[in-house]
Design an enzyme around this catalytic site. Structure first.
Site, PDB file in Angstrom:
ATOM      1  N   ALA A 256     -17.471  25.878  -7.711  1.00  0.00           N
ATOM      2  CA  ALA A 256     -16.831  27.049  -7.104  1.00  0.00           C
ATOM      3  C   ALA A 256     -15.462  27.326  -7.714  1.00  0.00           C
ATOM      4  CB  ALA A 256     -16.696  26.842  -5.591  1.00  0.00           C
TER       5      ALA A 256
ATOM      6  N   ALA B  48     -19.943  35.466 -11.734  1.00  0.00           N
ATOM      7  CA  ALA B  48     -19.929  36.621 -12.636  1.00  0.00           C
ATOM      8  C   ALA B  48     -20.559  37.851 -11.975  1.00  0.00           C
ATOM      9  CB  ALA B  48     -20.652  36.291 -13.942  1.00  0.00           C
TER      10      ALA B  48
ATOM     11  N   ASP C  83     -17.907  10.985  -9.729  1.00  0.00           N
ATOM     12  CA  ASP C  83     -18.200  11.765  -8.527  1.00  0.00           C
ATOM     13  C   ASP C  83     -19.698  11.991  -8.350  1.00  0.00           C
ATOM     14  OD1 ASP C  83     -15.519  11.842  -8.008  1.00  0.00           O
ATOM     15  OD2 ASP C  83     -15.234  13.934  -8.547  1.00  0.00           O
ATOM     16  N   GLY C  84     -20.426  12.124  -9.463  1.00  0.00           N
ATOM     17  CA  GLY C  84     -21.878  12.317  -9.351  1.00  0.00           C
ATOM     18  C   GLY C  84     -22.567  11.131  -8.706  1.00  0.00           C
TER      19      GLY C  84
END
Length: 296
Positions: free
Chosen positions: A190, A211, A73-74
């Site tokens: 995400a 966080a 995917d990169g």
């Protein structure tokens, strides 16, 4: 059988073992089907693949009407941002680990490409994000992201961020960072930060605190046309990433502005491809299932 495409770009993850013979196999398949083939310049230089024109990503966009991307995917993210500007459709051959957007296994390359070159494929369009960094009213950096724009601190300390959407104040966030993701990026960083999965057909984007100090700071799905402004109120060594493109040395008062890009990525998939099968396979949703409709 004659291909409906004329000129193919070939892009590979040249660091991967065994990449050159695989690229050669694909190039030969394409030429046998009557296509002209050009190799992305870094791919050609680093694999030693010769016998084909070497072109920059922009030159590929200007001259090619199909791109075959071999890697993970990169690799796809790296080239898609450029080729989307030219409307070039892309086919992803997965030689990486996950493969959400490079979805054809290496073992099925010949079979899948023959059918797709003859016009037997599914076409999908996906949204991207435009982002820029504004300092004292002037844009000092801009980039396009297919997955996400991520603002983080360079240390273990929290960021304090003021967020506005379409000029309306949303909240001040204290968190390790903040992610603005496209639907495609909802299954990337995400997702690991607790955000929901958005189907690529959803007209919207996702904002996910990383966080957060307040547990009530939850992910939110925003309208497709929203303009998001994130102001750095306080932070130590903050940086922003647009997919794999990074800008460090941000300052207090800098604003990161994110909105939908005017360009969309075009993907071609083998006939029968569907997004839910990808989720089942990549996220192992079928583990432990003994019976049922059980489609894979």
């Amino acid at each position: 059988m004659t291909s409906r495409f004329r000129h193919a770009a070939l892009i590979g993850k040249y660091q991967a073992q065994g990449m050159r013979p695989l690229l050669e196999e694909i190039a030969h398949l394409l030429t046998r089907r009557g296509l002209e083939v050009s190799i992305e310049a870094d791919t050609a230089r680093n694999t030693g693949l010769t016998g084909y024109p070497m072109l920059s990503p922009d030159e590929l966009g200007q001259h090619c009407d199909l791109a075959v991307v071999v890697g993970g995917d990169g690799t796809m993210l790296g080239i898609a941002r450029t080729l989307a500007r030219y409307g070039v459709p892309m086919v992803g051959i997965n030689q990486g680990r996950l493969g959400f957007i490079t979805d054809i296994p290496v073992a099925r390359v010949s079979q899948a490409l023959r059918a797709m070159l003859a016009g037997d494929y599914e076409e999908e369009h996906r949204a991207m994000l435009d982002g820029c960094v504004v300092r004292e009213g002037e844009a000092i950096y801009s980039a396009v992201a297919m997955n996400d724009v991520v603002l983080r601190s360079g240390t273990s300390s929290m960021l304090e961020l003021r967020v506005e959407v379409d000029g309306q104040f949303v909240a001040n966030f204290r968190a390790d960072g903040l992610i603005v993701a496209s639907p495609t990026g909802s299954t990337a960083y995400a997702l690991s930060a607790g955000g929901p999965i958005l189907h690529p057909g959803v007209a919207g984007c996702l904002m996910v605190p990383i966080a957060p100090h307040m547990l009530s700071n939850r992910p939110i799905v925003l309208p497709d046309a929203a303009e998001i402004r994130i102001e750095i109120v306080s932070a130590r060594e903050p940086s922003v990433n647009f997919d794999m493109q990074s800008l460090a040395s941000l300052l207090r008062g800098d604003r990161i502005v994110v909105k939908r890009s005017e360009h969309r990525v075009r993907f071609l998939h083998p006939r029968g491809w569907n997004y839910y099968a990808t989720l089942r396979h990549k996220l192992h949703w079928n583990e432990g299932v003994v019976s049922g409709d059980g489609s894979t």
